[in-house]
Motif scaffolding. Sequence first.
Motif, PDB file in Angstrom:
ATOM      1  N   GLU A 138       0.819  -1.210   0.000  1.00 15.74           N
ATOM      2  CA  GLU A 138       0.000   0.000   0.000  1.00 15.74           C
ATOM      3  C   GLU A 138       0.859   1.268   0.000  1.00 15.74           C
ATOM      4  OE1 GLU A 138      -3.336   0.319  -0.182  1.00 15.74           O
ATOM      5  OE2 GLU A 138      -3.462  -1.848  -0.489  1.00 15.74           O
ATOM      6  N   LEU A 139       2.122   1.141   0.410  1.00 17.43           N
ATOM      7  CA  LEU A 139       3.000   2.309   0.481  1.00 17.43           C
ATOM      8  C   LEU A 139       3.462   2.782  -0.898  1.00 17.43           C
ATOM      9  CD1 LEU A 139       5.190   1.426   3.604  1.00 17.43           C
ATOM     10  CD2 LEU A 139       3.394   3.144   3.427  1.00 17.43           C
ATOM     11  N   ILE A 140       3.250   1.971  -1.930  1.00 19.18           N
ATOM     12  CA  ILE A 140       3.621   2.400  -3.285  1.00 19.18           C
ATOM     13  C   ILE A 140       2.852   3.661  -3.658  1.00 19.18           C
ATOM     14  CG2 ILE A 140       3.578   1.791  -5.733  1.00 19.18           C
ATOM     15  CD1 ILE A 140       3.964  -1.123  -4.908  1.00 19.18           C
ATOM     16  N   ARG A 141       1.551   3.634  -3.454  1.00 18.86           N
ATOM     17  CA  ARG A 141       0.726   4.807  -3.774  1.00 18.86           C
ATOM     18  C   ARG A 141       1.104   5.993  -2.896  1.00 18.86           C
ATOM     19  NH1 ARG A 141      -5.919   5.127  -3.667  1.00 18.86           N
ATOM     20  NH2 ARG A 141      -6.065   7.362  -4.117  1.00 18.86           N
ATOM     21  N   LYS A 142       1.337   5.729  -1.602  1.00 15.98           N
ATOM     22  CA  LYS A 142       1.717   6.807  -0.691  1.00 15.98           C
ATOM     23  C   LYS A 142       3.012   7.470  -1.156  1.00 15.98           C
ATOM     24  CE  LYS A 142       3.140   7.630   4.123  1.00 15.98           C
ATOM     25  NZ  LYS A 142       2.399   8.882   4.308  1.00 15.98           N
ATOM     26  N   ALA A 143       4.002   6.653  -1.556  1.00 14.72           N
ATOM     27  CA  ALA A 143       5.293   7.198  -1.987  1.00 14.72           C
ATOM     28  C   ALA A 143       5.149   8.045  -3.244  1.00 14.72           C
ATOM     29  CB  ALA A 143       6.282   6.067  -2.211  1.00 14.72           C
ATOM     30  N   VAL A 144       4.301   7.595  -4.168  1.00 20.18           N
ATOM     31  CA  VAL A 144       4.094   8.343  -5.414  1.00 20.18           C
ATOM     32  C   VAL A 144       3.464   9.707  -5.137  1.00 20.18           C
ATOM     33  CG1 VAL A 144       2.802   8.387  -7.584  1.00 20.18           C
ATOM     34  CG2 VAL A 144       3.973   6.287  -6.856  1.00 20.18           C
ATOM     35  N   GLU A 145       2.560   9.772  -4.161  1.00 15.50           N
ATOM     36  CA  GLU A 145       1.860  11.022  -3.861  1.00 15.50           C
ATOM     37  C   GLU A 145       2.584  11.880  -2.823  1.00 15.50           C
ATOM     38  OE1 GLU A 145      -1.988   9.789  -2.601  1.00 15.50           O
ATOM     39  OE2 GLU A 145      -2.683   9.276  -4.622  1.00 15.50           O
ATOM     40  N   ASP A 146       3.571  11.296  -2.122  1.00 20.97           N
ATOM     41  CA  ASP A 146       4.243  11.986  -1.019  1.00 20.97           C
ATOM     42  C   ASP A 146       5.147  13.097  -1.553  1.00 20.97           C
ATOM     43  OD1 ASP A 146       5.512  12.745   1.331  1.00 20.97           O
ATOM     44  OD2 ASP A 146       5.669  10.684   2.066  1.00 20.97           O
ATOM     45  N   ILE A 147       4.928  14.308  -1.064  1.00 21.18           N
ATOM     46  CA  ILE A 147       5.727  15.455  -1.499  1.00 21.18           C
ATOM     47  C   ILE A 147       7.197  15.269  -1.135  1.00 21.18           C
ATOM     48  CG2 ILE A 147       6.065  17.941  -1.153  1.00 21.18           C
ATOM     49  CD1 ILE A 147       3.075  18.217  -0.827  1.00 21.18           C
ATOM     50  N   GLU A 148       7.479  14.476  -0.107  1.00 16.42           N
ATOM     51  CA  GLU A 148       8.868  14.241   0.280  1.00 16.42           C
ATOM     52  C   GLU A 148       9.691  13.668  -0.873  1.00 16.42           C
ATOM     53  OE1 GLU A 148      10.230  15.174   2.965  1.00 16.42           O
ATOM     54  OE2 GLU A 148       8.846  15.048   4.677  1.00 16.42           O
ATOM     55  N   PHE A 149       9.046  12.937  -1.776  1.00 12.60           N
ATOM     56  CA  PHE A 149       9.764  12.295  -2.879  1.00 12.60           C
ATOM     57  C   PHE A 149       9.549  12.996  -4.218  1.00 12.60           C
ATOM     58  CE2 PHE A 149       8.789   8.606   0.016  1.00 12.60           C
ATOM     59  CZ  PHE A 149      10.079   8.475   0.504  1.00 12.60           C
ATOM     60  N   ARG A 150       8.964  14.186  -4.197  1.00  8.35           N
ATOM     61  CA  ARG A 150       8.616  14.862  -5.454  1.00  8.35           C
ATOM     62  C   ARG A 150       9.842  15.057  -6.349  1.00  8.35           C
ATOM     63  NH1 ARG A 150       5.542  20.409  -4.781  1.00  8.35           N
ATOM     64  NH2 ARG A 150       3.787  19.013  -4.352  1.00  8.35           N
ATOM     65  N   ALA A 151      10.976  15.440  -5.762  1.00  9.59           N
ATOM     66  CA  ALA A 151      12.181  15.713  -6.566  1.00  9.59           C
ATOM     67  C   ALA A 151      12.786  14.445  -7.156  1.00  9.59           C
ATOM     68  CB  ALA A 151      13.217  16.427  -5.704  1.00  9.59           C
ATOM     69  N   TRP A 152      12.341  13.269  -6.699  1.00 12.18           N
ATOM     70  CA  TRP A 152      12.933  12.003  -7.147  1.00 12.18           C
ATOM     71  C   TRP A 152      12.046  11.250  -8.135  1.00 12.18           C
ATOM     72  CZ3 TRP A 152      17.750  10.584  -5.177  1.00 12.18           C
ATOM     73  CH2 TRP A 152      18.217  11.369  -4.108  1.00 12.18           C
ATOM     74  N   HIS A 153      10.904  11.792  -8.474  1.00 15.85           N
ATOM     75  CA  HIS A 153       9.913  11.043  -9.238  1.00 15.85           C
ATOM     76  C   HIS A 153      10.424  10.502 -10.572  1.00 15.85           C
ATOM     77  CE1 HIS A 153       5.922  12.300  -7.104  1.00 15.85           C
ATOM     78  NE2 HIS A 153       6.725  11.588  -6.353  1.00 15.85           N
ATOM     79  N   ARG A 154      11.244  11.240 -11.265  1.00 20.84           N
ATOM     80  CA  ARG A 154      11.671  10.802 -12.600  1.00 20.84           C
ATOM     81  C   ARG A 154      13.040  10.130 -12.598  1.00 20.84           C
ATOM     82  NH1 ARG A 154       9.500  15.412 -16.871  1.00 20.84           N
ATOM     83  NH2 ARG A 154       7.305  15.351 -16.203  1.00 20.84           N
ATOM     84  N   LYS A 155      13.566   9.873 -11.426  1.00 16.46           N
ATOM     85  CA  LYS A 155      14.869   9.223 -11.365  1.00 16.46           C
ATOM     86  C   LYS A 155      14.680   7.709 -11.385  1.00 16.46           C
ATOM     87  CE  LYS A 155      17.334  12.982  -9.101  1.00 16.46           C
ATOM     88  NZ  LYS A 155      18.308  13.357  -8.059  1.00 16.46           N
ATOM     89  N   PRO A 156      15.488   6.999 -12.178  1.00 14.35           N
ATOM     90  CA  PRO A 156      15.341   5.538 -12.302  1.00 14.35           C
ATOM     91  C   PRO A 156      15.424   4.813 -10.964  1.00 14.35           C
ATOM     92  CG  PRO A 156      16.827   6.398 -13.992  1.00 14.35           C
ATOM     93  CD  PRO A 156      16.540   7.534 -13.056  1.00 14.35           C
ATOM     94  N   SER A 157      16.270   5.292 -10.054  1.00 18.79           N
ATOM     95  CA  SER A 157      16.432   4.608  -8.768  1.00 18.79           C
ATOM     96  C   SER A 157      15.132   4.601  -7.973  1.00 18.79           C
ATOM     97  CB  SER A 157      17.546   5.269  -7.950  1.00 18.79           C
ATOM     98  OG  SER A 157      17.256   6.652  -7.748  1.00 18.79           O
ATOM     99  N   PHE A 158      14.381   5.719  -8.028  1.00 13.10           N
ATOM    100  CA  PHE A 158      13.113   5.809  -7.312  1.00 13.10           C
ATOM    101  C   PHE A 158      12.094   4.852  -7.917  1.00 13.10           C
ATOM    102  CE2 PHE A 158       8.873   7.731  -6.805  1.00 13.10           C
ATOM    103  CZ  PHE A 158       8.803   7.804  -5.421  1.00 13.10           C
ATOM    104  N   GLU A 159      12.020   4.839  -9.239  1.00 11.89           N
ATOM    105  CA  GLU A 159      11.057   3.966  -9.918  1.00 11.89           C
ATOM    106  C   GLU A 159      11.390   2.494  -9.691  1.00 11.89           C
ATOM    107  OE1 GLU A 159      11.022   5.179 -13.981  1.00 11.89           O
ATOM    108  OE2 GLU A 159      10.123   7.138 -13.557  1.00 11.89           O
ATOM    109  N   GLU A 160      12.676   2.173  -9.683  1.00 13.79           N
ATOM    110  CA  GLU A 160      13.081   0.788  -9.463  1.00 13.79           C
ATOM    111  C   GLU A 160      12.757   0.329  -8.035  1.00 13.79           C
ATOM    112  OE1 GLU A 160      17.185   0.612 -10.441  1.00 13.79           O
ATOM    113  OE2 GLU A 160      16.866   1.037 -12.570  1.00 13.79           O
TER     114      GLU A 160
END
Length: 562
Positions: free
Chosen positions: A536-558
């Motif tokens: 369930e944390l996948i959706r939370k991480a995608v919407e979490d502003i804490e990770f906004r700057a990392w959204h398009r980085k391959p490491s975050f997506e992986e």
Amino acid sequence: MSRLAKKQKVLVTPNPLTTSGDQVEFELKATVPARLIQEKYAYKLDIYYEYGDQQREDIVTYNFRFGEFIYERGKPTMTRQLAFPYSPKKNNGRLMAQGRIINAKTKEIKHTAPLQVATGIVTTPQAVVRNNTITFIPDNYDAEAKPALLEFFFEQDKAELRNYVGSNLDILNQYILDNADAQHVKVYATQSPDEKDKTLAEDRAKAIEEYYRERLAMLDYTGKKVNIRTRFTRDIRDVLTQKVQRSALPKEQVDELLSIINQETDPDKLDKALQKAEAYNYLQLYIYPSMRAATVEINYQLNRRSDYEIYLLAKRIAQQKVKADELTEDELHYAATLTPLLAEKRELYEAAVKSTNKWPAYYNLGTVYIEMAQKEYRPAVKLALLKKAIHNLTFAGYRNPSSSVFYSLASAYHLSNQKQEALENYKYAIKLGGKEEVLNKIFADKAALEIEMGLYNEAIESLRYAGDNYQTNMNMGLIYMLKENYEGAARYYNRALTHKPEDAHANYSMAVVGARSNNEQMLTEHLRKAVKSDPELIRKAVEDIEFRAWHRKPSFEEALLR
């Protein structure tokens, strides 16, 4: 005027917004061109928050008229500290500002284009770990009734029994009235080292004995035999040693106090010697008050009925088909343990309240209402149930002022979001003293509440006495992260993971620390572990502003691929 309004500047701090307790607090500074301030027109700036399906929450209106703004570098400027209530549905909203130009003569209004000044809400301060575990009083009903224990607390330097809130006199009267062949009563009284009169313990024991005998002569017509023994000591070092050992103090402070207690052989000089200890303030607040007390033990035997008979009689008492005195208090309480249904437990504890008016009935009835509230999905009904829980736990606290009862009352207030009342009851529960594991739990949830209220320094102080456990380390990690000490936050989260190695919450928090400190390895490693434990944390991480700057980085997506 509309063209001038476009040159206004709005600065929001922090941006993005962040929660503080159950509020979203921020500073908004608005600056407009000087020529916008005219007698013919009034200029107002509406601040509001948009979220969900076209929902809007108005916050404040800045009125740019003389006397309400200041000039900063020649421009009219207004700065205010603002807030609005937080709820999860507002996470992905927008803070907006929109100007209104009002013709002073015709009252005609023209709106400027809405301006988005902040986006979303950082919810990391909400990641508090709470316990608030409330359990029923263990069933003590067996073939031989166990002794009843009542505690009486006294004001400093006084031996008079208190007959107001917090006294156990009402329940003592009920025991005096109990129908039994004989009663054996023991009274053990103590006093604190800082009390001047060294005969107070003896006086307190005598006060209870005299009260018991006077009421017995007035109220009892059964002719039962009553034996009362009193015990007290003027050298209270043994009592003090036990309470220090059971306290929530760190080991080094416990050792320091025990050393002083063992070295000072003169009871009259003990308090003066203890004043040099680092933990003396703790002694005054939490241990000394619990020593100004007397414990009354009442022992007698009753014949036991069968479980089936007890349950049927209890049901009939609850339905008012037979008199309440068909069962004793212990039998009514025991009957409630014979059914798993909360509705039936409530009925039986309500019957126990009506027939006995004793604290265990109130306490267990309050616990039933809390369990019912935790299973309830309707907010209004849930709050109503918690209100009933608070009512009954309050009466339990009047009749048995103990740390465990007031912890339950504080938890009920905490669950109903009445933060100030919860804090006051947590503090009172600590002052009453108790076993180390109970005090650790109280301090831990008190700290959680203080974090929710934005009282971070107070929370750190509380966590010093909360023990080395998962909850303590998680909340210390959160405080350090909110204070932007990311090295310290990671240290505490890692300690939390030693208690729960696969914990999703701890790993997700470590990922947030990685994002804030620009540590890509920490972010990806712990985010991967978090979503593996809790998808369930996948959706939370995608919407979490804490990770906004990392959204398009391959490491975050992986990391989210698990």
